[in-house]
Design a protein around this motif. Sequence first.
Motif, PDB file in Angstrom:
ATOM      1  N   SER A  26     -15.569 -11.824  -3.001  1.00  0.00           N
ATOM      2  CA  SER A  26     -15.480 -10.460  -2.468  1.00  0.00           C
ATOM      3  C   SER A  26     -14.986 -10.481  -1.034  1.00  0.00           C
ATOM      4  O   SER A  26     -15.022 -11.508  -0.354  1.00  0.00           O
ATOM      5  CB  SER A  26     -16.838  -9.766  -2.557  1.00  0.00           C
ATOM      6  OG  SER A  26     -17.792 -10.480  -1.786  1.00  0.00           O
ATOM      7  N   ARG A  27     -14.531  -9.337  -0.595  1.00  0.00           N
ATOM      8  CA  ARG A  27     -14.065  -9.159   0.785  1.00  0.00           C
ATOM      9  C   ARG A  27     -14.892  -8.064   1.439  1.00  0.00           C
ATOM     10  O   ARG A  27     -15.128  -7.010   0.848  1.00  0.00           O
ATOM     11  CB  ARG A  27     -12.581  -8.780   0.802  1.00  0.00           C
ATOM     12  CG  ARG A  27     -11.957  -8.700   2.188  1.00  0.00           C
ATOM     13  CD  ARG A  27     -10.456  -8.467   2.081  1.00  0.00           C
ATOM     14  NE  ARG A  27      -9.804  -8.562   3.368  1.00  0.00           N
ATOM     15  CZ  ARG A  27      -9.591  -7.522   4.178  1.00  0.00           C
ATOM     16  NH1 ARG A  27      -9.999  -6.294   3.808  1.00  0.00           N
ATOM     17  NH2 ARG A  27      -8.975  -7.680   5.333  1.00  0.00           N
ATOM     18  N   PHE A  28     -15.315  -8.324   2.667  1.00  0.00           N
ATOM     19  CA  PHE A  28     -16.147  -7.363   3.380  1.00  0.00           C
ATOM     20  C   PHE A  28     -15.589  -7.174   4.781  1.00  0.00           C
ATOM     21  O   PHE A  28     -15.214  -8.139   5.453  1.00  0.00           O
ATOM     22  CB  PHE A  28     -17.595  -7.859   3.454  1.00  0.00           C
ATOM     23  CG  PHE A  28     -18.504  -6.951   4.242  1.00  0.00           C
ATOM     24  CD1 PHE A  28     -18.913  -5.739   3.726  1.00  0.00           C
ATOM     25  CD2 PHE A  28     -18.928  -7.314   5.507  1.00  0.00           C
ATOM     26  CE1 PHE A  28     -19.743  -4.894   4.455  1.00  0.00           C
ATOM     27  CE2 PHE A  28     -19.751  -6.486   6.242  1.00  0.00           C
ATOM     28  CZ  PHE A  28     -20.172  -5.276   5.707  1.00  0.00           C
ATOM     29  N   GLY A  69     -16.470  -5.231   8.498  1.00  0.00           N
ATOM     30  CA  GLY A  69     -17.509  -4.564   9.283  1.00  0.00           C
ATOM     31  C   GLY A  69     -17.276  -4.742  10.770  1.00  0.00           C
ATOM     32  O   GLY A  69     -16.334  -5.418  11.208  1.00  0.00           O
ATOM     33  N   ALA A 103     -22.007 -12.969   6.323  1.00  0.00           N
ATOM     34  CA  ALA A 103     -21.510 -13.195   4.961  1.00  0.00           C
ATOM     35  C   ALA A 103     -22.541 -14.036   4.218  1.00  0.00           C
ATOM     36  O   ALA A 103     -23.129 -14.971   4.786  1.00  0.00           O
ATOM     37  CB  ALA A 103     -20.163 -13.903   5.001  1.00  0.00           C
TER      38      ALA A 103
END
Length: 312
Positions: free
Chosen positions: A256-258, A260, A296
């Motif tokens: 996944s990519r996050f 913030g 992460a």
Amino acid sequence: MACDVQGPVVTIRFTGMRVEAFERAVVADLEAGLARTEVSVCPPELALERAAQRVAALELDARSPRLVELEVRLLAGGSELRLDRQVDLSQVPADSRAFAVALAADELLRASGVEWLGGGTELAGTPAAEAEPARPVTAALVDQATPAPAVAPGSWSLGMRPALERFSGGQSLWGADVAAILPLAAQLELQLAPGVRRGLPVSTAQGQIESSALSLAAHARYHLLDRGWRLSAGLGLYGARLALQGASPRAGASASRFVGLALYGQGLLSASLPLSSALRFELSGALGAPLRELEATADGRTATAASGLQLA
């Protein structure tokens, strides 16, 4: 400030931008310049209360860190003479500015009546036409202790720099900034630095976590020392829009990519050296404390984070 009101007196008053250390240095240098005369340098209130004859009222108006306006009014025997002058400090090193102003004040006093200042001819007997007319003057002094010319104080500047940051939560970022420095007041400036970052990859049991960021730092900096070379300290904020991307070599594994925001308060210390009249070399270090952290995870455990203390 030594003051003997029995003889000729010069009163000195400062207006405009007030810097106590600068004013003390101007008074000390002016007293040194008048040491061989009978003239005393006095506060305005003391001299006006006790001195009846031969008073020179000197006013120094600091319009900006690089421009000071001088005015002198000579009073003696019922006569008055007024002269003024501007001192341009834009090409004078910061630690020589007080001496430049004192030198210009001394020249203005002597031009308006050197015999009177020395205790000889009274001002009343000196025709006004003989006095040197008021004129702008540029003080061009060289600080022999500073071999390289300094960037003109009070001017904005623009530069580029490499950057390296380490967070105790595990993230390490490297990249580059564009830095703009804007003067706010004497010895005080604002530094704005937008930048781009790339993170060092972090290995986990499932693969790697890669990162990138867009950053912005804003600091108010004060020059603790300015002798051509500078030592500065500052406080400010650092923010980074951080993107964390998982990558796995396993077939069928999901990543996944996050994205913030990490936000830090920073304390800054920097030192710089002039290389030419338009170029400086600067090295800065910052210590940051988190206001908003970012992390992460892998299998529910923290793998890396922009958290904890930051060293930049």
